[in-house]
Scaffold this active site. Structure first.
Site, mmCIF file in Angstrom:
data_model
loop_
_atom_site.group_PDB
_atom_site.id
_atom_site.type_symbol
_atom_site.label_atom_id
_atom_site.label_comp_id
_atom_site.label_asym_id
_atom_site.label_seq_id
_atom_site.Cartn_x
_atom_site.Cartn_y
_atom_site.Cartn_z
ATOM 1 N N HIS A 176 -14.252 5.243 3.092
ATOM 2 C CA HIS A 176 -14.688 5.861 1.832
ATOM 3 C C HIS A 176 -15.097 4.771 0.837
ATOM 4 C CE1 HIS A 176 -11.366 5.268 -1.158
ATOM 5 N NE2 HIS A 176 -10.576 5.189 -0.099
ATOM 6 N N ASP A 209 -9.070 -0.657 -2.537
ATOM 7 C CA ASP A 209 -9.188 0.764 -2.208
ATOM 8 C C ASP A 209 -10.495 1.318 -2.748
ATOM 9 O OD1 ASP A 209 -8.608 3.351 -1.441
ATOM 10 O OD2 ASP A 209 -7.192 3.728 -3.064
ATOM 11 N N GLU A 235 -13.359 10.808 -1.310
ATOM 12 C CA GLU A 235 -12.064 10.723 -0.622
ATOM 13 C C GLU A 235 -10.935 10.856 -1.620
ATOM 14 O OE1 GLU A 235 -8.448 8.529 0.984
ATOM 15 O OE2 GLU A 235 -9.627 8.218 -0.843
ATOM 16 N N GLU A 236 -11.126 10.239 -2.776
ATOM 17 C CA GLU A 236 -10.080 10.243 -3.803
ATOM 18 C C GLU A 236 -9.872 11.628 -4.421
ATOM 19 O OE1 GLU A 236 -8.184 7.864 -4.038
ATOM 20 O OE2 GLU A 236 -9.215 5.963 -3.642
ATOM 21 N N ASP A 266 -9.340 1.914 5.770
ATOM 22 C CA ASP A 266 -8.936 2.135 4.381
ATOM 23 C C ASP A 266 -7.861 1.111 4.025
ATOM 24 O OD1 ASP A 266 -8.588 3.173 1.868
ATOM 25 O OD2 ASP A 266 -8.178 5.227 2.524
#
Length: 288
Positions: free
Chosen positions: A95, A107, A140-141, A166
């Site tokens: 992501h 991240d 994704e978050e 990830d």
């Protein structure tokens, strides 16, 4: 004469060692540069543009694929590396969106940069028995929306395997989410890790990320992180609702103002990517 020959041989060996070191430095340097290019932008579109520039630079065609899922709209980035006609599909992804705080370097620009390095390697030397696509997920978050939309799309081809990245930012251990840690693929990774003197920790306990969308659909998937060996148990404790005595670095960095390139350590990135590539090539060969 023998002394001259000795000096010449020594010079050749030193030259080879230097060139090998430069080759190794090239991967980690590219990875670090790409993480910086992506995480320099808070806007998701601009982060995607940075990924696109890297794909363009290595001659990989790509496109944006719009989606709407759970009432939210986003764009996944899709790149096709090609492969043998009608061969099964290997899908690799990470992501590229981030939360509103920090720069999303660990991240997950770190995971995106890892996928870009693998894409370059698999483009230069294609797999013999699989076609390859790479996908960079949006939202994704917000709840794995990009990958979930992908899996839910009617007529979507089920991959032979989805490989997710990830949090690939530092440490001495390749952490793998593997539903079954006794497969030949895991065995190949274990062997490659031993050769690289890199820690390897496969298992079915792992933080929630995009591999879940595939597993929930019954599609095969694994996931990789690069972290410190001493972080894994405390990370799992946090996601299990516990409070470890020492909060692992990952949990201190992600989703915080600390998530910048300053926290990255590329010392073992080259080794980890070699292990994953070797494992995938062994997996591909075994499929024949």
């Amino acid at each position: 004469m023998s002394e001259l020959r000795h000096r010449l041989c020594l010079a050749v060996l030193l030259s080879f060692a230097a060139s090998s070191a430069c080759a190794d430095d090239g991967v980690s340097a590219r990875w670090q540069t790409q993480v910086g290019d992506i995480s320099a932008h808070a806007d998701t579109r601009a982060r995607g543009d940075a990924i696109g520039r890297r794909l363009d630079a290595v001659g990989i065609a790509w496109k944006r694929e719009a989606f709407e899922h759970n009432g939210q709209a986003g764009q996944n980035l899709v790149a096709d590396l090609g492969g043998p006609d009608k061969a099964p599909l290997l899908l690799i992804g990470a992501h590229y969106d981030q939360v509103a705080i920090g720069h999303g370097a660990t991240d997950n620009a770190s995971g995106v940069a890892a996928v870009l390095e693998l894409a370059q390697a698999l483009k230069a030397k294609p797999l013999a028995h699989h076609r390859v696509q790479v996908v960079f997920w949006d939202l994704e978050e917000k709840g794995l929306l990009g990958s979930s939309a992908w899996v839910a799309t009617a007529g979507r081809e089920q991959p032979a395997l989805y490989v997710n990245f990830d949090v690939f930012g530092w440490g001495d251990t390749l952490w793998m989410m593997a539903p079954d840690s006794g497969t030949p693929f895991v065995a190949s990774l274990r062997e490659a890790s031993a050769k690289e003197k890199l820690g390897f920790s496969p298992g079915d306990k792992y933080p929630p990320t995009d591999h879940l969308a595939f597993l929930k659909a019954g599609w095969p998937a694994v996931s990789f992180s690069l972290v410190g060996s001493d972080e894994i148990d405390p990370i799992l404790a946090v996601f299990g609702g516990g409070k470890p005595a020492q909060m692992p670095k990952v949990m201190q960095v992600i989703h915080s103002p600390r998530d910048t390139t300053a926290e990255l350590d590329s010392a073992r990135v080259d080794d980890a990517l070699r292990v994953v590539e070797q494992g995938l090539r062994a997996w591909d060969a075994a499929a024949h």
